[in-house]
Design a protein around this motif. Structure first.
Motif, short mmCIF file in Angstrom:
data_model
loop_
_atom_site.label_atom_id
_atom_site.label_comp_id
_atom_site.label_asym_id
_atom_site.label_seq_id
_atom_site.Cartn_x
_atom_site.Cartn_y
_atom_site.Cartn_z
N PRO A 290 0.78 -1.62 0.55
CA PRO A 290 -0.12 0.47 0.31
C PRO A 290 0.71 1.24 0.03
O PRO A 290 1.34 1.08 1.06
CB PRO A 290 -0.95 -0.17 1.09
CG PRO A 290 -0.14 -0.71 2.28
CD PRO A 290 0.67 -1.95 1.14
N ARG A 291 0.18 2.47 -0.58
CA ARG A 291 1.17 3.78 -0.82
C ARG A 291 0.67 4.13 -0.81
O ARG A 291 -0.81 4.85 -1.17
CB ARG A 291 1.43 3.55 -2.06
CG ARG A 291 2.35 2.31 -2.16
CD ARG A 291 3.28 2.18 -3.67
NE ARG A 291 4.18 2.10 -4.26
CZ ARG A 291 5.56 2.19 -5.14
NH1 ARG A 291 4.56 2.71 -6.32
NH2 ARG A 291 5.91 0.66 -6.14
N PHE A 292 0.84 5.51 0.53
CA PHE A 292 -0.06 6.87 0.22
C PHE A 292 0.45 8.32 0.36
O PHE A 292 2.27 8.42 0.38
CB PHE A 292 -0.34 7.22 1.91
CG PHE A 292 -1.26 5.78 2.37
CD1 PHE A 292 -2.64 5.76 2.57
CD2 PHE A 292 -0.25 4.43 2.76
CE1 PHE A 292 -2.84 4.34 2.90
CE2 PHE A 292 -0.54 2.88 3.37
CZ PHE A 292 -2.28 3.25 3.14
N VAL A 293 0.23 8.67 -0.18
CA VAL A 293 1.06 10.64 -0.63
C VAL A 293 0.40 11.35 0.76
O VAL A 293 -0.55 11.50 1.04
CB VAL A 293 0.26 10.80 -2.01
CG1 VAL A 293 1.20 12.46 -1.93
CG2 VAL A 293 1.00 9.78 -3.58
N LEU A 294 1.42 11.83 1.70
CA LEU A 294 0.79 12.75 1.94
C LEU A 294 1.25 14.11 2.40
O LEU A 294 3.01 14.60 2.15
CB LEU A 294 1.90 12.15 3.76
CG LEU A 294 1.16 10.11 4.31
CD1 LEU A 294 2.13 10.51 4.73
CD2 LEU A 294 -0.41 10.90 4.24
N GLN A 295 0.83 14.58 2.68
CA GLN A 295 1.14 16.25 2.15
C GLN A 295 0.73 17.63 3.21
O GLN A 295 -0.21 17.18 4.16
CB GLN A 295 0.51 17.41 0.46
CG GLN A 295 0.75 16.68 -0.61
CD GLN A 295 -0.07 17.22 -1.54
OE1 GLN A 295 -0.96 17.74 -1.32
NE2 GLN A 295 0.72 16.87 -2.96
N GLY A 296 1.77 18.55 3.43
CA GLY A 296 1.31 19.36 5.04
C GLY A 296 1.36 19.24 6.07
O GLY A 296 0.89 19.31 7.15
N ILE A 297 2.91 18.51 6.00
CA ILE A 297 2.99 18.06 7.32
C ILE A 297 3.32 19.48 7.52
O ILE A 297 4.91 19.73 7.67
CB ILE A 297 4.37 16.53 7.03
CG1 ILE A 297 4.01 15.63 6.42
CG2 ILE A 297 4.79 16.23 8.85
CD1 ILE A 297 4.90 14.76 6.23
N ALA A 298 3.30 19.07 8.85
CA ALA A 298 3.76 20.61 10.26
C ALA A 298 3.95 19.74 11.49
O ALA A 298 4.46 18.44 12.10
CB ALA A 298 2.50 21.43 10.44
N ARG A 299 4.25 20.76 12.29
CA ARG A 299 4.55 20.14 13.94
C ARG A 299 4.17 19.57 13.75
O ARG A 299 2.72 20.33 14.40
CB ARG A 299 5.89 21.34 14.22
CG ARG A 299 6.18 20.89 15.79
CD ARG A 299 7.15 21.72 16.28
NE ARG A 299 8.54 22.69 15.39
CZ ARG A 299 9.12 21.79 15.67
NH1 ARG A 299 10.06 20.76 16.17
NH2 ARG A 299 10.77 22.50 14.38
N GLN A 300 4.29 18.86 15.07
CA GLN A 300 2.87 17.95 15.95
C GLN A 300 1.78 17.53 15.11
O GLN A 300 0.59 17.26 15.23
CB GLN A 300 1.85 18.37 16.99
CG GLN A 300 3.09 18.89 17.65
CD GLN A 300 4.52 17.90 18.82
OE1 GLN A 300 3.59 17.10 19.14
NE2 GLN A 300 5.99 18.23 18.91
#
Length: 417
Positions: free
Chosen positions: A107-117
């Motif tokens: 399985p693959r996922f695209v993650l965006q907008g990774i901020a602190r916490q």
């Protein structure tokens, strides 16, 4: 920068090579315009490596499997709890979870907008037709630039186990005799004559403790007698799985051994649901009193062994007077000794004998029937091929048990007259 350059893709290396070649040709030919083009082509992967190399993620993953124990062919859900304790980033990352080939595609996922916490929960399903124990994980993070020149891979440690148990078949309820036994004694029988003291003792058996010897009864009878241990009676059953390599034919899921494992798992579940304390015993004699869940987990990992004959070291007080159901492969004449011993100790002995030659692609000569080495020793048997149904075979064993019970009743009636 060093990490970024280490992640150069084939396209990125081609850009560097083309840029350097363009600069060299421009110097030799005196073309300043070509020099600027070469510098631009070289700078593009270098800048991408600098930007990608500065990204720092401190991702952590918590992985859970629901359910942890699943039957072959049934789906299981994997939940991933992702958190980021590092610096924020506006870039996108590709997350890929490592799963064995038998469980399907990764399985693959695209993650965006990774901020602190930052936190995110994702789920996916896996499914396997092959029994066994599989490790899911670790997590792989792939960071790439928009031009596909740089690609970095980082591993997030952590795995979770998934146990895939054999398929099971729902079996019908059949009349089974001799399944009731105590923990250490067989069911007591009524005496036609004798005192109450005689009822509370029995003949000495090998392995009995000497402190249980009843000397007064021994002196009167002339043989060693021991006191019975009055304990609550419970239904006990033993499922014997013949896992000898020489007793099976075929390969993979279509082998006779996999058919035998499915039969053993179905028997364990069926007997457990009907109140029996079930234990699984293999051909090498290994086995223990376990819950049905533990037995199924053990069947998920069982393999064939280079065992010559069936070990009978597990027989004794726990099987005396109880029910034994054997799933047997191809039998030889020397197996008669072990089968005779098991039948002697068991109250009721049922056997599913596999016609393994059918799994080898060789049709049986004549009409298939019970193996003489089993049926001739007092076992109630049924023969199965790769296309036979387990529930029908179990029902046939029930009819054989019913006929045996009726014959025993007629014999006891005649003896009473």
């Amino acid at each position: 920068m060093r990490d970024g350059l280490a992640g150069l893709t084939l396209r990125g290396r081609a850009f560097l090579a083309a840029g350097v070649t363009a600069i060299c040709c421009a110097v030799l030919l005196g073309q300043s315009t070509l020099t600027r083009i070469g510098v631009l082509v070289v700078a593009l992967p270098l800048v991408s490596a600098f930007v990608i190399g500065r990204r720092r993620y401190a991702l952590a993953v918590t992985r859970s499997v629901h359910p942890r124990l699943v039957a072959a062919g049934q789906p299981a859900r994997i939940d991933l709890e992702l958190t980021n304790a590092g610096r924020p980033s506006a870039g996108a990352i590709l997350v890929e979870d490592q799963v064995p080939y038998a469980l399907g595609t990764r399985p693959r996922f695209v993650l965006q907008g990774i901020a602190r916490q930052w936190q995110r929960r994702v789920s996916y399903q896996v499914r396997s037709d092959v029994r066994g124990r599989f490790e899911i994980g670790p997590l792989t993070i792939r960071i790439a630039d928009p031009f596909g020149l740089i690609e970095l891979r980082r591993m997030v440690p952590g795995v979770a186990p998934l146990v895939v148990t054999p398929r099971t078949v729902v079996l019908p309820r059949i009349p089974v005799m001799g399944g009731w036994s105590g923990s250490g004694e067989h069911r007591p029988q009524a005496f036609a004559a004798g005192s109450a003291e005689d009822v509370s003792v029995r003949e000495y058996r090998r392995g009995d403790e000497l402190r249980r010897v009843h000397w007064r009864s021994s002196a009167r009878v002339g043989d060693l007698m021991v006191r019975r241990e009055e304990q609550p009676w419970e239904a006990r059953a033993t499922v014997l799985l013949d896992n000898r390599l020489r007793a099976h034919r075929g390969q993979g899921l279509g082998s006779s051994f996999e058919f035998a494992v499915v039969a053993a798992a179905s028997l364990v579940l069926h007997l457990d649901q009907h109140g029996y304390a079930v234990r699984l015993v293999l051909a090498d004699g290994s086995g223990a009193d376990e819950t049905s869940t533990a037995v199924l987990e053990r069947l998920a990992l069982v393999t064939t062994r280079q065992t010559a004959v069936i070990d009978v070291g597990w027989t004794g007080d726990q099987t005396r007077g109880g029910l034994v159901v054997a799933v047997l492969g191809g039998l030889e004449q020397r197996d008669s000794i072990a089968l005779r011993q098991i039948r002697h100790d068991a109250g009721t002995a049922l056997a599913m004998v596999l016609d393994v030659e059918q799994w080898a692609g060789r049709a049986a000569q004549g009409q298939p029937g019970p193996s003489p080495s089993v049926a001739g020793l007092g076992w109630r048997t049924v023969t199965l091929g790769p296309r036979d149904r387990l529930d029908s075979a179990w029902r046939d064993l029930g009819r054989a048990s019913g006929r045996a019970a009726a014959a025993a009743g007629v014999a006891s009636t005649r003896g009473g007259r």
